[in-house]
Design a protein around this motif. Structure first.
Motif, PDB file in Angstrom:
ATOM      1  N   ALA A  84     -36.083  15.365 -21.044  1.00 48.84           N
ATOM      2  CA  ALA A  84     -37.219  15.543 -22.418  1.00 48.84           C
ATOM      3  C   ALA A  84     -37.402  16.915 -22.476  1.00 48.84           C
ATOM      4  N   ILE A  85     -37.864  17.772 -21.262  1.00 50.37           N
ATOM      5  CA  ILE A  85     -38.146  18.993 -21.313  1.00 50.37           C
ATOM      6  C   ILE A  85     -36.761  19.990 -22.220  1.00 50.37           C
ATOM      7  N   ALA A  86     -35.648  19.576 -21.679  1.00 51.96           N
ATOM      8  CA  ALA A  86     -34.531  20.183 -22.144  1.00 51.96           C
ATOM      9  C   ALA A  86     -34.252  20.026 -23.702  1.00 51.96           C
ATOM     10  N   ALA A  87     -34.638  18.808 -24.029  1.00 56.63           N
ATOM     11  CA  ALA A  87     -34.448  18.609 -25.416  1.00 56.63           C
ATOM     12  C   ALA A  87     -35.518  19.463 -26.409  1.00 56.63           C
ATOM     13  N   ARG A  88     -36.764  19.385 -25.800  1.00 52.91           N
ATOM     14  CA  ARG A  88     -37.830  20.142 -26.365  1.00 52.91           C
ATOM     15  C   ARG A  88     -37.415  21.424 -26.756  1.00 52.91           C
ATOM     16  N   VAL A  89     -36.959  22.167 -25.418  1.00 50.26           N
ATOM     17  CA  VAL A  89     -36.576  23.488 -25.443  1.00 50.26           C
ATOM     18  C   VAL A  89     -35.608  23.860 -26.491  1.00 50.26           C
ATOM     19  N   GLY A 104     -31.093  26.948 -12.323  1.00 48.04           N
ATOM     20  CA  GLY A 104     -31.851  25.727 -12.217  1.00 48.04           C
ATOM     21  C   GLY A 104     -31.515  24.677 -13.028  1.00 48.04           C
ATOM     22  N   SER A 105     -31.861  23.438 -12.479  1.00 50.13           N
ATOM     23  CA  SER A 105     -31.447  21.912 -13.054  1.00 50.13           C
ATOM     24  C   SER A 105     -31.802  21.981 -14.545  1.00 50.13           C
ATOM     25  N   THR A 106     -33.313  22.229 -14.710  1.00 52.89           N
ATOM     26  CA  THR A 106     -33.772  21.974 -16.145  1.00 52.89           C
ATOM     27  C   THR A 106     -33.013  23.125 -16.999  1.00 52.89           C
ATOM     28  N   LEU A 113     -27.364  20.800 -23.773  1.00 53.02           N
ATOM     29  CA  LEU A 113     -27.766  20.451 -25.250  1.00 53.02           C
ATOM     30  C   LEU A 113     -27.304  21.704 -26.183  1.00 53.02           C
ATOM     31  N   LEU A 114     -27.604  22.846 -25.823  1.00 55.87           N
ATOM     32  CA  LEU A 114     -27.333  24.070 -26.555  1.00 55.87           C
ATOM     33  C   LEU A 114     -25.874  24.231 -26.984  1.00 55.87           C
ATOM     34  N   SER A 115     -25.201  23.724 -25.857  1.00 53.93           N
ATOM     35  CA  SER A 115     -23.313  23.834 -25.961  1.00 53.93           C
ATOM     36  C   SER A 115     -22.758  23.230 -27.332  1.00 53.93           C
ATOM     37  N   ILE A 204     -39.463  31.398 -22.857  1.00 58.01           N
ATOM     38  CA  ILE A 204     -39.895  29.817 -22.787  1.00 58.01           C
ATOM     39  C   ILE A 204     -39.853  29.510 -21.403  1.00 58.01           C
ATOM     40  N   LEU A 205     -40.891  29.021 -20.748  1.00 60.87           N
ATOM     41  CA  LEU A 205     -40.793  28.665 -19.535  1.00 60.87           C
ATOM     42  C   LEU A 205     -40.492  27.228 -19.556  1.00 60.87           C
ATOM     43  N   ALA A 206     -39.784  26.610 -18.782  1.00 65.03           N
ATOM     44  CA  ALA A 206     -39.354  25.000 -18.838  1.00 65.03           C
ATOM     45  C   ALA A 206     -39.510  24.539 -17.285  1.00 65.03           C
ATOM     46  N   ALA A 207     -40.623  23.742 -17.076  1.00 63.85           N
ATOM     47  CA  ALA A 207     -40.657  23.257 -15.748  1.00 63.85           C
ATOM     48  C   ALA A 207     -41.161  21.824 -15.778  1.00 63.85           C
ATOM     49  N   ASP A 208     -40.897  21.000 -14.984  1.00 64.31           N
ATOM     50  CA  ASP A 208     -41.705  19.576 -14.797  1.00 64.31           C
ATOM     51  C   ASP A 208     -42.737  19.606 -14.159  1.00 64.31           C
ATOM     52  N   HIS A 209     -43.490  18.590 -13.912  1.00 61.44           N
ATOM     53  CA  HIS A 209     -44.654  18.446 -13.448  1.00 61.44           C
ATOM     54  C   HIS A 209     -44.541  18.644 -11.753  1.00 61.44           C
TER      55      HIS A 209
END
Length: 217
Positions: A84-89, A104-106, A113-115, A204-209
């Motif tokens: 979900a985070i990756a899709a938003r980013v 990192g995995s995220t 997705l960007l590919s 953009i910082l992409a991090a899960d909770h």
């Protein structure tokens, strides 16, 4: 005839449950784990010792905190949240722009997705992120240097090779707190991040909770 899969043993199930609990809570104690798993505290301590020796968690007095997991194991945790985070980013990044991607995995999920977009320029120190792209569709610049077990390319001067003005850089983190901001495990990787950020207009910082309220050394 397809091969028969070996059932997971109770120990395997406990280990997976313990890892998930440590990641979700940031720190767990032996008593709570023993109660939730329905086993003795001695069994939990033995499990924690095994997981600590494997580098999957870090034993502390009376419990455990997250260790530095392998990229493969990290990508298997928090899958729905990271997707979900990756899709938003990815939705925030415009086509035909120049993007920096962190380790990192995220960030690797974001790369996947960007590919799908064409005519992008990607700069990264992550071998895993770079491999998500088709070189016929995307200009990918993988920084030079020493390859780490995390799939990161690090080393003095690696960011000196960057001659691209980045529209956006996507960063991950090892921990995120109000007092210390984003913190990381590896100093060499942090130096590469700083070099990339200098070339970017937007960060953009992409991090899960699971990273919240954690501080990495």
């Amino acid at each position: 005839m397809s091969p028969t899969r070996t059932p997971r043993t109770p120990a395997d199930q406990r280990h997976r449950t313990i890892i998930d609990a440590v990641i979700a809570a940031g720190e767990v104690d032996v008593t709570a784990l023993a109660d939730s798993l329905g086993v003795s505290q001695m069994t939990v301590r033995r499990d924690l010792r095994h997981l600590d020796e494997a580098g999957l968690i870090r034993r502390v007095h009376g419990g455990a905190t997250p260790g530095r997991m392998s990229p493969g194991l990290r990508s298997a945790t928090m899958q729905a949240e990271k997707a979900a985070i990756a899709a938003r980013v990815a939705s925030m990044i415009q086509p035909r722009t120049a993007v920096g991607l962190d380790v990192g995995s995220t960030c690797t999920a974001t790369a996947h997705l960007l590919s799908r977009q064409r005519e992008m320029t990607v700069v990264t120190a992550s071998l895993y992120a770079a491999m998500e792209f088709d070189a016929d569709k995307t200009s990918v610049f993988l920084l030079g240097g020493r390859l780490t077990a995390e799939g990161a390319v690090v080393g003095t001067g690696s960011t000196d090779e960057i001659h691209v003005a980045l529209d956006t850089i996507v960063l991950g983190c090892g921990g995120l707190s109000a007092e210390h901001g984003a913190t990381y495990h590896d100093w060499d990787e942090t130096l590469v991040r700083r070099g990339l950020v200098k070339h970017a207009q937007t960060v953009i910082l992409a991090a899960d909770h699971s990273k919240f309220d954690l501080v990495r050394p």
